[in-house]
Write a protein that holds these residues in place. Structure first.
Motif, PDB file in Angstrom:
ATOM      1  N   MET A   1       0.848  -1.197   0.000  1.00  0.00           N
ATOM      2  CA  MET A   1       0.000   0.000   0.000  1.00  0.00           C
ATOM      3  C   MET A   1       0.886   1.251   0.000  1.00  0.00           C
ATOM      4  SD  MET A   1      -3.233  -0.994   0.016  1.00  0.00           S
ATOM      5  CE  MET A   1      -4.337   0.106   0.875  1.00  0.00           C
ATOM      6  N   ILE A   2       0.426   2.271  -0.683  1.00  0.00           N
ATOM      7  CA  ILE A   2       1.157   3.526  -0.816  1.00  0.00           C
ATOM      8  C   ILE A   2       0.611   4.521   0.202  1.00  0.00           C
ATOM      9  CG2 ILE A   2       1.696   5.448  -2.360  1.00  0.00           C
ATOM     10  CD1 ILE A   2       1.127   3.439  -4.689  1.00  0.00           C
ATOM     11  N   ILE A   3       1.499   5.153   0.961  1.00  0.00           N
ATOM     12  CA  ILE A   3       1.104   6.164   1.939  1.00  0.00           C
ATOM     13  C   ILE A   3       1.301   7.540   1.318  1.00  0.00           C
ATOM     14  CG2 ILE A   3       1.574   7.184   4.191  1.00  0.00           C
ATOM     15  CD1 ILE A   3       2.440   4.451   5.160  1.00  0.00           C
ATOM     16  N   THR A   4       0.260   8.355   1.314  1.00  0.00           N
ATOM     17  CA  THR A   4       0.305   9.690   0.735  1.00  0.00           C
ATOM     18  C   THR A   4       0.317  10.737   1.842  1.00  0.00           C
ATOM     19  OG1 THR A   4      -0.888   8.990  -1.241  1.00  0.00           O
ATOM     20  CG2 THR A   4      -0.903  11.346  -0.740  1.00  0.00           C
ATOM     21  N   PRO A   5       1.252  11.680   1.840  1.00  0.00           N
ATOM     22  CA  PRO A   5       1.282  12.731   2.864  1.00  0.00           C
ATOM     23  C   PRO A   5      -0.019  13.530   2.871  1.00  0.00           C
ATOM     24  CG  PRO A   5       3.326  12.714   1.611  1.00  0.00           C
ATOM     25  CD  PRO A   5       2.386  11.798   0.896  1.00  0.00           C
ATOM     26  N   LEU A   6      -0.487  13.864   4.062  1.00  0.00           N
ATOM     27  CA  LEU A   6      -1.733  14.622   4.215  1.00  0.00           C
ATOM     28  C   LEU A   6      -1.377  16.095   4.316  1.00  0.00           C
ATOM     29  CD1 LEU A   6      -3.295  12.088   6.677  1.00  0.00           C
ATOM     30  CD2 LEU A   6      -4.177  12.616   4.405  1.00  0.00           C
ATOM     31  N   THR A   7      -1.519  16.782   3.195  1.00  0.00           N
ATOM     32  CA  THR A   7      -1.117  18.180   3.079  1.00  0.00           C
ATOM     33  C   THR A   7      -2.294  19.016   2.601  1.00  0.00           C
ATOM     34  OG1 THR A   7      -0.447  17.957   0.763  1.00  0.00           O
ATOM     35  CG2 THR A   7       1.203  17.412   2.449  1.00  0.00           C
ATOM     36  N   ASP A   8      -2.056  20.325   2.496  1.00  0.00           N
ATOM     37  CA  ASP A   8      -3.094  21.237   2.003  1.00  0.00           C
ATOM     38  C   ASP A   8      -3.511  20.902   0.580  1.00  0.00           C
ATOM     39  OD1 ASP A   8      -3.260  22.791   4.327  1.00  0.00           O
ATOM     40  OD2 ASP A   8      -1.500  23.951   3.753  1.00  0.00           O
ATOM     41  N   GLU A   9      -2.652  20.226  -0.176  1.00  0.00           N
ATOM     42  CA  GLU A   9      -3.008  19.845  -1.542  1.00  0.00           C
ATOM     43  C   GLU A   9      -4.097  18.777  -1.565  1.00  0.00           C
ATOM     44  OE1 GLU A   9       0.612  20.320  -4.581  1.00  0.00           O
ATOM     45  OE2 GLU A   9       0.956  18.765  -3.058  1.00  0.00           O
ATOM     46  N   ILE A  10      -4.160  17.999  -0.504  1.00  0.00           N
ATOM     47  CA  ILE A  10      -5.120  16.891  -0.419  1.00  0.00           C
ATOM     48  C   ILE A  10      -6.352  17.276   0.394  1.00  0.00           C
ATOM     49  CG2 ILE A  10      -5.490  14.560   0.500  1.00  0.00           C
ATOM     50  CD1 ILE A  10      -3.832  14.448  -1.947  1.00  0.00           C
ATOM     51  N   VAL A  11      -6.148  18.033   1.487  1.00  0.00           N
ATOM     52  CA  VAL A  11      -7.225  18.349   2.426  1.00  0.00           C
ATOM     53  C   VAL A  11      -7.896  19.653   2.009  1.00  0.00           C
ATOM     54  CG1 VAL A  11      -7.847  18.726   4.832  1.00  0.00           C
ATOM     55  CG2 VAL A  11      -5.947  17.185   4.265  1.00  0.00           C
ATOM     56  N   ARG A  12      -9.188  19.593   1.742  1.00  0.00           N
ATOM     57  CA  ARG A  12      -9.974  20.760   1.331  1.00  0.00           C
ATOM     58  C   ARG A  12     -10.961  21.152   2.414  1.00  0.00           C
ATOM     59  NH1 ARG A  12     -11.296  20.292  -4.438  1.00  0.00           N
ATOM     60  NH2 ARG A  12      -9.312  19.976  -5.517  1.00  0.00           N
ATOM     61  N   THR A  61      -8.104   0.560  -6.123  1.00  0.00           N
ATOM     62  CA  THR A  61      -9.286  -0.261  -5.843  1.00  0.00           C
ATOM     63  C   THR A  61      -9.560  -0.334  -4.346  1.00  0.00           C
ATOM     64  OG1 THR A  61      -8.020  -2.321  -5.690  1.00  0.00           O
ATOM     65  CG2 THR A  61      -8.797  -1.660  -7.871  1.00  0.00           C
ATOM     66  N   THR A  62      -8.547   0.010  -3.523  1.00  0.00           N
ATOM     67  CA  THR A  62      -8.688  -0.008  -2.072  1.00  0.00           C
ATOM     68  C   THR A  62      -8.132   1.289  -1.493  1.00  0.00           C
ATOM     69  OG1 THR A  62      -8.498  -2.419  -1.964  1.00  0.00           O
ATOM     70  CG2 THR A  62      -8.067  -1.203   0.071  1.00  0.00           C
ATOM     71  N   ILE A  63      -8.891   1.879  -0.599  1.00  0.00           N
ATOM     72  CA  ILE A  63      -8.479   3.106   0.088  1.00  0.00           C
ATOM     73  C   ILE A  63      -8.658   2.883   1.580  1.00  0.00           C
ATOM     74  CG2 ILE A  63      -8.960   5.567   0.428  1.00  0.00           C
ATOM     75  CD1 ILE A  63     -10.098   5.603  -2.423  1.00  0.00           C
ATOM     76  N   LEU A 150      -3.148   8.047   5.028  1.00  0.00           N
ATOM     77  CA  LEU A 150      -3.966   7.701   3.862  1.00  0.00           C
ATOM     78  C   LEU A 150      -3.189   6.680   3.053  1.00  0.00           C
ATOM     79  CD1 LEU A 150      -6.318   8.139   1.836  1.00  0.00           C
ATOM     80  CD2 LEU A 150      -4.936   9.986   0.830  1.00  0.00           C
ATOM     81  N   ARG A 151      -3.786   5.495   2.869  1.00  0.00           N
ATOM     82  CA  ARG A 151      -3.129   4.422   2.132  1.00  0.00           C
ATOM     83  C   ARG A 151      -3.994   3.990   0.954  1.00  0.00           C
ATOM     84  NH1 ARG A 151      -2.515   2.781   7.352  1.00  0.00           N
ATOM     85  NH2 ARG A 151      -4.259   1.315   7.120  1.00  0.00           N
ATOM     86  N   THR A 152      -3.343   3.719  -0.166  1.00  0.00           N
ATOM     87  CA  THR A 152      -4.033   3.244  -1.365  1.00  0.00           C
ATOM     88  C   THR A 152      -3.166   2.219  -2.063  1.00  0.00           C
ATOM     89  OG1 THR A 152      -3.069   5.079  -2.628  1.00  0.00           O
ATOM     90  CG2 THR A 152      -5.289   5.412  -1.757  1.00  0.00           C
ATOM     91  N   ASP A 153      -3.780   1.395  -2.919  1.00  0.00           N
ATOM     92  CA  ASP A 153      -2.990   0.397  -3.654  1.00  0.00           C
ATOM     93  C   ASP A 153      -2.519   0.916  -5.011  1.00  0.00           C
ATOM     94  OD1 ASP A 153      -5.467   0.398  -4.823  1.00  0.00           O
ATOM     95  OD2 ASP A 153      -5.775  -1.762  -4.735  1.00  0.00           O
ATOM     96  N   GLU A 154      -2.848   2.169  -5.308  1.00  0.00           N
ATOM     97  CA  GLU A 154      -2.318   2.856  -6.489  1.00  0.00           C
ATOM     98  C   GLU A 154      -2.024   4.298  -6.082  1.00  0.00           C
ATOM     99  OE1 GLU A 154      -1.520   1.794  -9.442  1.00  0.00           O
ATOM    100  OE2 GLU A 154      -2.286  -0.265  -9.286  1.00  0.00           O
ATOM    101  N   PRO A 155      -1.128   4.991  -6.806  1.00  0.00           N
ATOM    102  CA  PRO A 155      -0.800   6.361  -6.435  1.00  0.00           C
ATOM    103  C   PRO A 155      -2.012   7.288  -6.512  1.00  0.00           C
ATOM    104  CG  PRO A 155       0.789   5.471  -8.003  1.00  0.00           C
ATOM    105  CD  PRO A 155      -0.346   4.499  -7.952  1.00  0.00           C
TER     106      PRO A 155
END
Length: 379
Positions: A1-12, A61-63, A150-155
């Motif tokens: 699983m890919i971990i994505t940083p939780l930043t202002d770009e993601i959080v609205r 496919t998974t979040i 935040l983890r996903t199986d794709e970027p």
């Protein structure tokens, strides 16, 4: 699983993100407000992320979203937990209830509080298909949230939006009290129907014509603005008419300093039988069935007190006296939820709409505001 940083770009929908020992906490009011006026009611409300969501594109496919929540309960009262709503390409496709978390238990009779420490939880959505999709994860509107991962199986790819920003301020009804999930609060319903980006400043128990909220609105990006005032002024019994009207004028003047020509809707309260003709302050009573009911306890003192009928008349008159502002619009809140609606969709605790009534209010606001010729119509 890919971990994505939780930043202002993601959080609205948040004013800022605070780094805590548990992760990232979205705040809907900036640090200077929280430092200057650390009122517990306001701090609790602004940290419950109504309207805040994670937004990105992905083929995942998974979040999975790890979070640690903090929520309030009352001794002897059963209260529902929060949910994370999954929206894919504009449609809500799933809701995941949160678990664990820290619980702040309040004794409604004495006001004493007790902290019950809890654990993090993971909300997981799977079988989402391999196509590229626009994903929104709407955070619980009724619990403080520390985002852990935040983890996903794709970027994932952050998304920008060309949609108009709707900035809304109101009370617990705008915050979403009694709505089951975050996308079913009335502002969320209306924003979806209007195809706009919601920035919610709905604060439970805290729509009190505070000057610092007007300053935040003045300095926030906004293409559309609405302000719903009245119920908290009445049920907290914080003003008389002489103070209320000038305070609202000042509130609007401050917003206009930053948004001189932005369409602005001034909304009066929806129908609430308890406060239509009886002033506050309000009282919370246990109903004997694991729930609560709210009631008005006025009148008190020799000076006339505010009721919802008085507030509605005052706001309508106030708007009419601002003739120099062609982009200011007045909306009587009973057009969204009136006395007849209370018979079909009664307020379950005598103060807050249930989910069905939230959807009704959101649909009616959208028809009023976003329809051709409406104040928020595309010009």
């Amino acid at each position: 699983m890919i971990i994505t940083p939780l930043t202002d770009e993601i959080v609205r929908g948040a004013a800022e993100l605070e780094r805590t020992s548990r992760g990232v906490r979205p705040h809907r009011l900036p640090t200077w407000v929280r430092t200057r006026f650390p009122d517990p009611q306001l701090l609790g409300a602004e940290s419950r992320p109504a309207g805040v969501r994670l937004v990105f594109a992905t083929k995942a496919t998974t979040i999975e979203l790890d979070l640690h929540t903090t929520y309030v309960s009352y001794t002897g009262v059963s209260r529902p937990r929060g949910y994370v709503d999954l929206v894919v390409n504009g449609d809500r496709v799933a809701s995941g209830q949160v678990g664990g978390g820290d619980r702040i238990e309040i004794d409604p009779e004495t006001g004493a509080t007790r902290l019950h420490a809890g654990v993090p939880c993971t909300t997981r959505f799977s079988d989402l298909g391999t196509d590229e999709k626009h994903v929104e994860l709407w955070l619980p509107h009724n619990e403080t949230v520390d985002l852990r991962a935040l983890r996903t199986d794709e970027p994932v790819t952050p998304l920008t939006s060309a949609r108009r920003i709707w900035l809304h301020h109101g009370s617990s009804i705008s915050h979403g009290s009694n709505a089951t999930t975050p996308t079913r609060t009335w502002p969320a319903v209306a924003s979806r129907l209007g195809d706009v980006e919601l920035h919610s400043l709905g604060f439970g128990g805290s729509a009190l014509v505070d000057p610092f909220v007007a300053r935040v609105m003045r300095d926030s990006p906004a293409d559309l603005i609405s302000v719903k005032l009245g119920i908290n002024v009445v049920n907290f019994d914080v003003m008389r008419l002489r103070a209320f009207v000038p305070a609202v004028h000042g509130f609007l003047d401050t917003i206009r300093d930053g948004h001189p020509e932005t369409p602005l809707v001034l909304m009066s309260p929806i129908f609430c039988g308890a406060y239509e003709d009886t002033p506050g302050p309000g009282r919370m009573d246990l109903d004997g069935r694991g729930g609560v009911r709210f009631s008005a306890t006025g009148p008190h003192g020799p000076a006339p007190q505010l009721t919802l009928r008085v507030v509605r008349e005052a706001l309508e008159s106030l708007a009419g006296r601002r003739e120099e502002d062609p982009n200011l619009h007045h909306l009587d809140g009973t057009r969204l939820y009136g006395e007849q609606d209370a018979a079909e969709h009664p307020l379950p605790d005598a103060l807050h709409p249930d989910t069905a009534a939230h959807e009704l209010i959101g649909e009616r606001f959208a028809r009023y505001a976003f329809a051709p010729g409406g104040p928020f119509a595309t010009r």
